[in-house]
Design a protein around this motif. Structure first.
Motif, PDB file in Angstrom:
ATOM      1  N   LYS A  47       7.019  13.014   0.031  1.00  0.00           N
ATOM      2  CA  LYS A  47       8.132  12.741   0.938  1.00  0.00           C
ATOM      3  C   LYS A  47       7.656  11.969   2.166  1.00  0.00           C
ATOM      4  O   LYS A  47       8.331  11.041   2.626  1.00  0.00           O
ATOM      5  CB  LYS A  47       8.800  14.067   1.352  1.00  0.00           C
ATOM      6  N   LYS A  48       6.475  12.339   2.691  1.00  0.00           N
ATOM      7  CA  LYS A  48       5.924  11.618   3.849  1.00  0.00           C
ATOM      8  C   LYS A  48       5.719  10.148   3.508  1.00  0.00           C
ATOM      9  O   LYS A  48       6.088   9.260   4.290  1.00  0.00           O
ATOM     10  CB  LYS A  48       4.587  12.228   4.271  1.00  0.00           C
ATOM     11  N   TYR A  49       5.117   9.886   2.346  1.00  0.00           N
ATOM     12  CA  TYR A  49       4.869   8.499   1.949  1.00  0.00           C
ATOM     13  C   TYR A  49       6.187   7.740   1.765  1.00  0.00           C
ATOM     14  O   TYR A  49       6.287   6.571   2.136  1.00  0.00           O
ATOM     15  CB  TYR A  49       4.047   8.435   0.656  1.00  0.00           C
ATOM     16  N   GLU A  50       7.184   8.405   1.197  1.00  0.00           N
ATOM     17  CA  GLU A  50       8.481   7.755   1.019  1.00  0.00           C
ATOM     18  C   GLU A  50       9.129   7.438   2.352  1.00  0.00           C
ATOM     19  O   GLU A  50       9.732   6.376   2.528  1.00  0.00           O
ATOM     20  CB  GLU A  50       9.402   8.638   0.174  1.00  0.00           C
ATOM     21  N   LEU A  51       8.988   8.353   3.315  1.00  0.00           N
ATOM     22  CA  LEU A  51       9.540   8.099   4.653  1.00  0.00           C
ATOM     23  C   LEU A  51       8.830   6.938   5.344  1.00  0.00           C
ATOM     24  O   LEU A  51       9.467   6.122   6.006  1.00  0.00           O
ATOM     25  CB  LEU A  51       9.458   9.361   5.510  1.00  0.00           C
ATOM     26  N   ASP A  77       2.167  26.566  -4.688  1.00  0.00           N
ATOM     27  CA  ASP A  77       1.828  26.091  -3.339  1.00  0.00           C
ATOM     28  C   ASP A  77       1.317  24.656  -3.377  1.00  0.00           C
ATOM     29  O   ASP A  77       1.709  23.823  -2.555  1.00  0.00           O
ATOM     30  CB  ASP A  77       0.784  27.003  -2.694  1.00  0.00           C
ATOM     31  N   ALA A  78       0.439  24.379  -4.338  1.00  0.00           N
ATOM     32  CA  ALA A  78      -0.093  23.018  -4.464  1.00  0.00           C
ATOM     33  C   ALA A  78       1.023  22.026  -4.773  1.00  0.00           C
ATOM     34  O   ALA A  78       1.043  20.913  -4.232  1.00  0.00           O
ATOM     35  CB  ALA A  78      -1.167  22.973  -5.553  1.00  0.00           C
ATOM     36  N   LEU A  79       1.958  22.437  -5.613  1.00  0.00           N
ATOM     37  CA  LEU A  79       3.072  21.561  -5.959  1.00  0.00           C
ATOM     38  C   LEU A  79       3.963  21.300  -4.753  1.00  0.00           C
ATOM     39  O   LEU A  79       4.379  20.161  -4.512  1.00  0.00           O
ATOM     40  CB  LEU A  79       3.887  22.164  -7.105  1.00  0.00           C
ATOM     41  N   SER A  80       4.224  22.334  -3.959  1.00  0.00           N
ATOM     42  CA  SER A  80       5.079  22.113  -2.782  1.00  0.00           C
ATOM     43  C   SER A  80       4.376  21.207  -1.769  1.00  0.00           C
ATOM     44  O   SER A  80       5.012  20.359  -1.145  1.00  0.00           O
ATOM     45  CB  SER A  80       5.483  23.440  -2.147  1.00  0.00           C
ATOM     46  N   LEU A  81       3.061  21.351  -1.625  1.00  0.00           N
ATOM     47  CA  LEU A  81       2.314  20.452  -0.731  1.00  0.00           C
ATOM     48  C   LEU A  81       2.359  19.013  -1.247  1.00  0.00           C
ATOM     49  O   LEU A  81       2.503  18.069  -0.463  1.00  0.00           O
ATOM     50  CB  LEU A  81       0.870  20.918  -0.586  1.00  0.00           C
ATOM     51  N   ALA A  82       2.243  18.856  -2.556  1.00  0.00           N
ATOM     52  CA  ALA A  82       2.298  17.511  -3.141  1.00  0.00           C
ATOM     53  C   ALA A  82       3.677  16.887  -2.928  1.00  0.00           C
ATOM     54  O   ALA A  82       3.781  15.689  -2.637  1.00  0.00           O
ATOM     55  CB  ALA A  82       1.965  17.569  -4.633  1.00  0.00           C
ATOM     56  N   PHE A  83       4.725  17.697  -3.043  1.00  0.00           N
ATOM     57  CA  PHE A  83       6.071  17.186  -2.776  1.00  0.00           C
ATOM     58  C   PHE A  83       6.200  16.763  -1.311  1.00  0.00           C
ATOM     59  O   PHE A  83       6.815  15.738  -1.010  1.00  0.00           O
ATOM     60  CB  PHE A  83       7.133  18.236  -3.097  1.00  0.00           C
ATOM     61  N   TRP A  87       0.832  -1.203   0.000  1.00  0.00           N
ATOM     62  CA  TRP A  87       0.000   0.000   0.000  1.00  0.00           C
ATOM     63  C   TRP A  87       0.865   1.251   0.000  1.00  0.00           C
ATOM     64  O   TRP A  87       0.510   2.259  -0.600  1.00  0.00           O
ATOM     65  CB  TRP A  87      -0.957  -0.016   1.184  1.00  0.00           C
ATOM     66  N   ALA A  88       2.037   1.193   0.630  1.00  0.00           N
ATOM     67  CA  ALA A  88       2.933   2.353   0.657  1.00  0.00           C
ATOM     68  C   ALA A  88       3.469   2.645  -0.748  1.00  0.00           C
ATOM     69  O   ALA A  88       3.551   3.808  -1.155  1.00  0.00           O
ATOM     70  CB  ALA A  88       4.079   2.114   1.630  1.00  0.00           C
ATOM     71  N   ASP A  89       3.791   1.577  -1.485  1.00  0.00           N
ATOM     72  CA  ASP A  89       4.259   1.770  -2.859  1.00  0.00           C
ATOM     73  C   ASP A  89       3.163   2.383  -3.725  1.00  0.00           C
ATOM     74  O   ASP A  89       3.436   3.238  -4.573  1.00  0.00           O
ATOM     75  CB  ASP A  89       4.719   0.444  -3.465  1.00  0.00           C
ATOM     76  N   SER A  90       1.931   1.954  -3.505  1.00  0.00           N
ATOM     77  CA  SER A  90       0.807   2.511  -4.250  1.00  0.00           C
ATOM     78  C   SER A  90       0.635   3.991  -3.944  1.00  0.00           C
ATOM     79  O   SER A  90       0.393   4.803  -4.845  1.00  0.00           O
ATOM     80  CB  SER A  90      -0.490   1.767  -3.914  1.00  0.00           C
ATOM     81  N   LEU A  91       0.755   4.352  -2.678  1.00  0.00           N
ATOM     82  CA  LEU A  91       0.635   5.757  -2.300  1.00  0.00           C
ATOM     83  C   LEU A  91       1.762   6.594  -2.919  1.00  0.00           C
ATOM     84  O   LEU A  91       1.533   7.722  -3.375  1.00  0.00           O
ATOM     85  CB  LEU A  91       0.650   5.908  -0.781  1.00  0.00           C
ATOM     86  N   ILE A  92       2.955   6.047  -2.939  1.00  0.00           N
ATOM     87  CA  ILE A  92       4.084   6.764  -3.541  1.00  0.00           C
ATOM     88  C   ILE A  92       3.833   6.965  -5.033  1.00  0.00           C
ATOM     89  O   ILE A  92       4.069   8.051  -5.578  1.00  0.00           O
ATOM     90  CB  ILE A  92       5.409   6.015  -3.292  1.00  0.00           C
ATOM     91  N   LYS A  93       3.335   5.928  -5.695  1.00  0.00           N
ATOM     92  CA  LYS A  93       3.044   6.026  -7.122  1.00  0.00           C
ATOM     93  C   LYS A  93       1.987   7.095  -7.392  1.00  0.00           C
ATOM     94  O   LYS A  93       2.130   7.908  -8.315  1.00  0.00           O
ATOM     95  CB  LYS A  93       2.546   4.673  -7.638  1.00  0.00           C
ATOM     96  N   LEU A  94       0.937   7.093  -6.583  1.00  0.00           N
ATOM     97  CA  LEU A  94      -0.124   8.093  -6.749  1.00  0.00           C
ATOM     98  C   LEU A  94       0.381   9.500  -6.490  1.00  0.00           C
ATOM     99  O   LEU A  94       0.048  10.439  -7.218  1.00  0.00           O
ATOM    100  CB  LEU A  94      -1.297   7.780  -5.814  1.00  0.00           C
ATOM    101  N   SER A  95       1.186   9.663  -5.461  1.00  0.00           N
ATOM    102  CA  SER A  95       1.689  11.003  -5.150  1.00  0.00           C
ATOM    103  C   SER A  95       2.675  11.473  -6.221  1.00  0.00           C
ATOM    104  O   SER A  95       2.711  12.656  -6.550  1.00  0.00           O
ATOM    105  CB  SER A  95       2.331  11.031  -3.768  1.00  0.00           C
TER     106      SER A  95
END
Length: 137
Positions: free
Chosen positions: A100-104, A90-96, A3-11
């Protein structure tokens, strides 16, 4: 795939979409700024014509008023695009940040798994060592 990989892919996909949107907004801003430069060049050319031809000077007042209105409209367009661009940034920085949270989180999960595997291997080797020690007696 976890599920973490899926979240990273989506983000990552969301970041790519937002980067594309920001690029399109930047292109629109550049086009509006180019339009403003062209209007100023057109005004300069018209002023030169008016200096060369006295009769043409009668039309210059109306032209300059129209030019002023068109330039004001382009300035307003540039302001709106700048606001939209700031929002997209701003939206792009929030998405980044989300990415990063999902990757961590995924990194933490992988680290926990590696520690558990290492713990199990150590326990298995300890048990094997105890068995051999007991059999040697």
């Amino acid at each position: 795939m976890s599920w973490a990989d899926s979240l990273i892919k989506l983000s990552t996909y969301e970041v790519e979409i937002l980067q594309k949107r920001l690029g399109e907004i930047s292109d629109r801003r550049m086009a509006a700024e180019m339009k403003l430069v062209m209007l100023e060049a057109e005004g300069e050319a018209e002023s030169l014509r008016a200096r060369a031809d006295a009769e043409h000077g009668w039309y210059q007042v109306g032209f300059l008023e129209g030019l002023r209105m068109r330039k004001a409209a382009v300035h307003e367009e540039i302001k709106l695009i700048a606001v939209e661009e700031a929002g997209a940034r701003d939206a792009l920085s929030l998405a980044f940040e989300e990415q990063k949270k999902y990757e961590l989180v995924a990194e933490g999960i992988a680290l926990t798994r590696r520690k558990e595997v290492a713990r199990q291997e150590t326990a298995a080797l300890d048990e094997l060592g105890l068995r051999r020690a007991a059999g040697a007696r």
